[in-house]
Design a protein around this motif. Sequence first.
Motif, short mmCIF file in Angstrom:
data_model
loop_
_atom_site.label_atom_id
_atom_site.label_comp_id
_atom_site.label_asym_id
_atom_site.label_seq_id
_atom_site.Cartn_x
_atom_site.Cartn_y
_atom_site.Cartn_z
N UNK A 1 0.92 -1.17 -0.20
CA UNK A 1 -0.02 0.12 -0.06
C UNK A 1 0.64 1.27 -0.10
N UNK A 2 1.80 1.04 0.80
CA UNK A 2 3.01 2.46 0.92
C UNK A 2 3.73 2.49 -0.42
N UNK A 3 4.14 1.50 -1.07
CA UNK A 3 4.86 1.57 -2.04
C UNK A 3 3.76 2.23 -3.29
N UNK A 4 2.64 1.89 -3.28
CA UNK A 4 1.74 2.35 -4.48
C UNK A 4 1.48 3.83 -4.16
N UNK A 5 1.48 4.29 -2.72
CA UNK A 5 1.21 5.58 -2.50
C UNK A 5 2.72 6.40 -2.87
N UNK A 6 3.78 5.82 -2.62
CA UNK A 6 4.75 6.63 -2.98
C UNK A 6 5.35 6.88 -4.41
N UNK A 7 4.65 5.79 -5.34
CA UNK A 7 4.83 5.77 -6.63
C UNK A 7 3.71 6.44 -7.54
N UNK A 8 2.71 6.68 -6.83
CA UNK A 8 1.19 7.05 -7.27
C UNK A 8 1.30 7.93 -8.44
N UNK A 9 2.14 8.82 -8.80
CA UNK A 9 2.32 9.88 -9.81
C UNK A 9 2.72 8.92 -11.07
N UNK A 10 3.14 7.77 -10.88
CA UNK A 10 3.23 7.01 -12.34
C UNK A 10 1.97 6.54 -13.12
N UNK A 11 0.79 6.54 -12.30
CA UNK A 11 -0.52 6.57 -12.85
C UNK A 11 -0.70 7.39 -13.68
N UNK A 12 -0.33 8.81 -13.79
CA UNK A 12 -0.58 9.79 -14.50
C UNK A 12 -0.41 9.56 -15.88
N UNK A 13 0.39 8.72 -16.16
CA UNK A 13 0.71 8.24 -17.53
C UNK A 13 -0.37 7.74 -18.48
N UNK A 14 -1.34 7.13 -17.39
CA UNK A 14 -2.60 6.55 -18.05
C UNK A 14 -3.60 7.72 -18.61
N UNK A 15 -3.26 8.99 -18.15
CA UNK A 15 -4.09 10.50 -18.57
C UNK A 15 -5.50 10.23 -18.36
N UNK A 16 -5.95 9.45 -16.86
CA UNK A 16 -7.22 9.44 -16.62
C UNK A 16 -7.26 10.13 -15.23
N UNK A 17 -8.46 10.49 -14.55
CA UNK A 17 -8.58 10.98 -13.42
C UNK A 17 -8.22 9.85 -12.28
N UNK A 18 -7.84 10.19 -11.06
CA UNK A 18 -7.42 9.01 -10.19
C UNK A 18 -8.06 9.51 -9.15
N UNK A 19 -8.96 8.37 -8.67
CA UNK A 19 -9.60 8.39 -7.07
C UNK A 19 -8.78 7.62 -6.24
N UNK A 20 -8.81 8.31 -4.72
CA UNK A 20 -7.93 7.68 -3.95
C UNK A 20 -8.70 7.52 -2.82
N UNK A 21 -8.82 6.29 -2.30
CA UNK A 21 -9.91 5.91 -1.05
C UNK A 21 -8.88 5.15 0.09
N UNK A 22 -8.42 6.14 1.05
CA UNK A 22 -7.66 5.73 2.19
C UNK A 22 -8.21 6.12 3.55
N UNK A 23 -9.45 6.50 3.32
CA UNK A 23 -9.88 7.11 4.66
C UNK A 23 -9.98 6.00 5.83
N UNK A 24 -9.60 6.18 6.82
CA UNK A 24 -9.41 5.32 8.05
C UNK A 24 -9.15 3.75 7.78
N UNK A 25 -8.42 3.42 6.73
CA UNK A 25 -8.09 2.32 6.58
C UNK A 25 -7.04 1.73 7.35
N UNK A 26 -6.65 0.33 7.51
CA UNK A 26 -6.00 -0.25 8.17
C UNK A 26 -4.36 0.04 8.02
N UNK A 27 -4.03 0.55 6.70
CA UNK A 27 -2.70 1.21 6.26
C UNK A 27 -2.40 2.22 7.15
#
Length: 274
Positions: A197-223
């Motif tokens: 989970x934290x690796x994905x958060x650290x590298x999340x800007x890489x998903x911008x290459x897909x050129x789509x809006x990005x939704x993030x749902x981490x609210x009160x999660x176990x991570x």
Amino acid sequence: MTINCKGQLINLSIPKIMGILNVTPNSFFDGGKYNLENEILARVEKMLAEGATFIDIGAYSSKPSAEFVSEKEEIERIVPVVQLILKNFPEALLSIDTFRSEVAKACIENGAALINDIAAGNLDDKMFEVIAKYNVPYIMMHMRGTPQTMQSMTHYDDIIKEMLFYFSEKINKARSLGINDLIIDPGFGFAKTLEQNFEVMQKMELFQMLELPLLVGISRKSMIYKVLNSNPEEALNGTTFLNTIALTKGASILRVHDVKEAVECVQLWNKMNV
């Protein structure tokens, strides 16, 4: 970057907030709280007043090892809630948190504006057809398996590379069917270990290459609360911190339990980026 919700163009270049409304008895944080009509309406009114652009309604808990709920029961739980909210708040943009095409269809026909699918069509091969038929925005999340099995499916050789391939395939399929408005969700907590989970958060800007809006749902999660040795009730501060990090890495929508605090994150982020 815009999406069309019931004829209304929503500009996602300024991040938006999606407030969570769980109408399940077993959600990990707020299960069972919002079952009576007056409680549902009070919750929705509060979220809209605090600045939520979308209200995300779920009637099937997707927490790890969640109990199975039949399609019939899910429809019976969620459609009356959609009808109730839109009767009282006709301008509300309702997102439906479901992986079942019949649930999506029933809710769209009753006025829902977009579909939020944790399985991106993997658990119902008719989902893409329904989205294409009704031409509503579609949130596609990354997950393996089902809510009951996902935590046993966390082996990746290169998690970011595999997620990008997953989304590329989904995007190609959606485009082939004429689906225009797509949003991707990395799926924090779904078929991922704490470290992943934290690796994905650290590298999340890489998903911008897909050129789509990005939704993030981490609210009160176990991570959050596992790192802090706390619990969901005490995880608001951690949620706010990670929501802020998500904004810096390109999040277009924050899906949250606590709308006011998330709106404040966006306001401060906007001030920093004028």
